[in-house]
Design an enzyme around this catalytic site. Sequence first.
Site, PDB file in Angstrom:
ATOM      1  N   ASP A  12      82.193 -17.366  30.928  1.00  0.00           N
ATOM      2  CA  ASP A  12      81.265 -16.984  29.863  1.00  0.00           C
ATOM      3  C   ASP A  12      80.966 -15.504  30.054  1.00  0.00           C
ATOM      4  O   ASP A  12      80.211 -15.124  30.943  1.00  0.00           O
ATOM      5  CB  ASP A  12      79.990 -17.825  29.963  1.00  0.00           C
ATOM      6  CG  ASP A  12      78.902 -17.363  28.979  1.00  0.00           C
ATOM      7  OD1 ASP A  12      79.217 -16.570  28.074  1.00  0.00           O
ATOM      8  OD2 ASP A  12      77.749 -17.798  29.139  1.00  0.00           O
ATOM      9  N   LYS A  75      79.019  -5.957  25.378  1.00  0.00           N
ATOM     10  CA  LYS A  75      79.636  -6.980  24.525  1.00  0.00           C
ATOM     11  C   LYS A  75      79.418  -6.672  23.045  1.00  0.00           C
ATOM     12  O   LYS A  75      80.264  -6.977  22.213  1.00  0.00           O
ATOM     13  CB  LYS A  75      79.054  -8.350  24.879  1.00  0.00           C
ATOM     14  CG  LYS A  75      79.631  -9.513  24.085  1.00  0.00           C
ATOM     15  CD  LYS A  75      79.093 -10.820  24.642  1.00  0.00           C
ATOM     16  CE  LYS A  75      79.585 -12.020  23.856  1.00  0.00           C
ATOM     17  NZ  LYS A  75      79.144 -13.283  24.480  1.00  0.00           N
ATOM     18  N   GLU A 152      81.952 -19.868  21.768  1.00  0.00           N
ATOM     19  CA  GLU A 152      80.867 -20.288  22.656  1.00  0.00           C
ATOM     20  C   GLU A 152      80.228 -21.619  22.259  1.00  0.00           C
ATOM     21  O   GLU A 152      80.030 -22.493  23.115  1.00  0.00           O
ATOM     22  CB  GLU A 152      79.821 -19.173  22.745  1.00  0.00           C
ATOM     23  CG  GLU A 152      80.322 -17.995  23.572  1.00  0.00           C
ATOM     24  CD  GLU A 152      79.514 -16.720  23.365  1.00  0.00           C
ATOM     25  OE1 GLU A 152      78.471 -16.773  22.670  1.00  0.00           O
ATOM     26  OE2 GLU A 152      79.920 -15.668  23.889  1.00  0.00           O
ATOM     27  N   ASP A 183      72.847 -21.626  19.439  1.00  0.00           N
ATOM     28  CA  ASP A 183      73.135 -20.789  20.612  1.00  0.00           C
ATOM     29  C   ASP A 183      72.553 -19.388  20.402  1.00  0.00           C
ATOM     30  O   ASP A 183      73.118 -18.562  19.690  1.00  0.00           O
ATOM     31  CB  ASP A 183      74.651 -20.717  20.816  1.00  0.00           C
ATOM     32  CG  ASP A 183      75.043 -19.935  22.068  1.00  0.00           C
ATOM     33  OD1 ASP A 183      74.160 -19.369  22.733  1.00  0.00           O
ATOM     34  OD2 ASP A 183      76.245 -19.882  22.382  1.00  0.00           O
TER      35      ASP A 183
END
Length: 525
Positions: A12, A75, A152, A183
């Site tokens: 992850d 990211k 994800e 999420d």
Amino acid sequence: MKFLDGQTVGIDLGTTYSAISQLNDEGVPVLLENADERTITPSVVLLADGGQVMVGPSAERISIEDPNNIVEAVKRQMGNSDYFVVYQNKKLTPEFISALILKKLKKDAEAKIGPIANAVITVPYYFNDVRRKATQDAGRIAGLNVLDIINEPTAATLAYAWNKGELGRPDVLSGERTILVYDLGGGTFDVTVVRYSASKFQVLATDGDVMLGGLDWTQRLVDHVAEQFKRKFGEDPRDDLEALKSFQQECEDAKLQLTKKAQVPISVYCKGKTLTVSLTRGDFERMTADLLQRTKDTTELVLEQSGVKGPDLDEVVMVGGSTYMPVVESMLRQLTGCEPSRALEPEKGVAQGAAIHAAILEARERGEDSTLGKTVLKRLQAVQTADVNSHSLGVKVSDPEERSRKINHIMIPRNTTIPFSVSQRFVTNSDNQKRIHVEILEGEARDPAGCSLIGDFRILDLPPNLPKGSPVEVTYSYDANGRIQAAAKELTSNKASQTEIVRDSGLSETNVGNFEQLAKDYHVE
């Protein structure tokens, strides 16, 4: 797909924290500890003087470093060709910075399980093709054989169903379950509706925002406190990098405390001046209400697109550290009528799911040669997954209502189950046309300028005197591995051309190779 000799893991790669996991012989997805004996590593890179590179440095170390040497939330820059960090006279891209994080995870995990070769890496569902390619490149630069890029929420759902003992176990689950995965991480947000049985796993609809996460909630606190400071002292601490870094840390701590406390004090310091602000949870929720509303709107949209109503859901699963905020749970309860579940540890579920997906791929590829136990192997081999595309795919064509204007004609709408293939007929724009240029677009906008151009190709040397309006057939296909194929044929002459897109944007093979060598030169601590 080719497996290399060595261990296989799931990773992850998060905006604020990252984790690495592996399915053990008993079929348990275990998070592997880093050198500090923690299962999550801050996604922070310190590029210190003298060539010292640190990943996940302590808050104390960060506080004494030049803020210009610290890279956070990289990211959010994945796939951004204009973003780079200059270090030792070299331009470091988001792919390279991310590779340093992956290299640290790999190095620490290898101390526990031995050499790691193969990995599945997660991305937000709404990452486009450019961002996915950047993530894949980061893994390669870090010395990993990237088996797959998995979404994800898909990973989180795999972990949820696997940990409940239902996936791959028809003796445990006889029917189907439909769940919503919400999420909300540090930097990105996804919501997905998934339907699964013991052997089949299908995404029904998904949406998200790659620029929405816990960082934005923290920034609201920073702005609030900074404005208070400015009103009292006449100076804006946000203009001072060191003060801003300190404010961000204090506000992040306050946000975390407000998860359990009704009120917290925030003390900040800048240029010899100190200010303490008392903040209630209600204050915090009011100043961030619009951020939560954005996630609510997206959740409602996904439920509508999936054709699933709140009462039809078997479970609402919360993933991501930002779901610890009590207001998130309250909103989801009110919206769906379901009691939100914490069956997954918010910071760990995605990494666990990546490890399960990696093991499923290994079971398919290696079969009996896998090191996994026979019972676990049989269970993994029983699972089939069906995903959807997160962005619409189309071609640039002339607007039928105004021929001089170009539009994005969508051929594969978002949330289409993949693999998928479609053919449609178009016509040439002018008499005696010599060539046809097909431009492949990714995005929802009608205006091509609002979409990403992900590839193009041409049909050349069309026959002479071809009349305007001659038919052209375009075929578009999207396979389960994310490969896009597009082909076109001019039906009068049967002249044809085609292309395949395999995440070919971003870094070139030469760039990746050069960065891979550079990564080996850096000793990551």
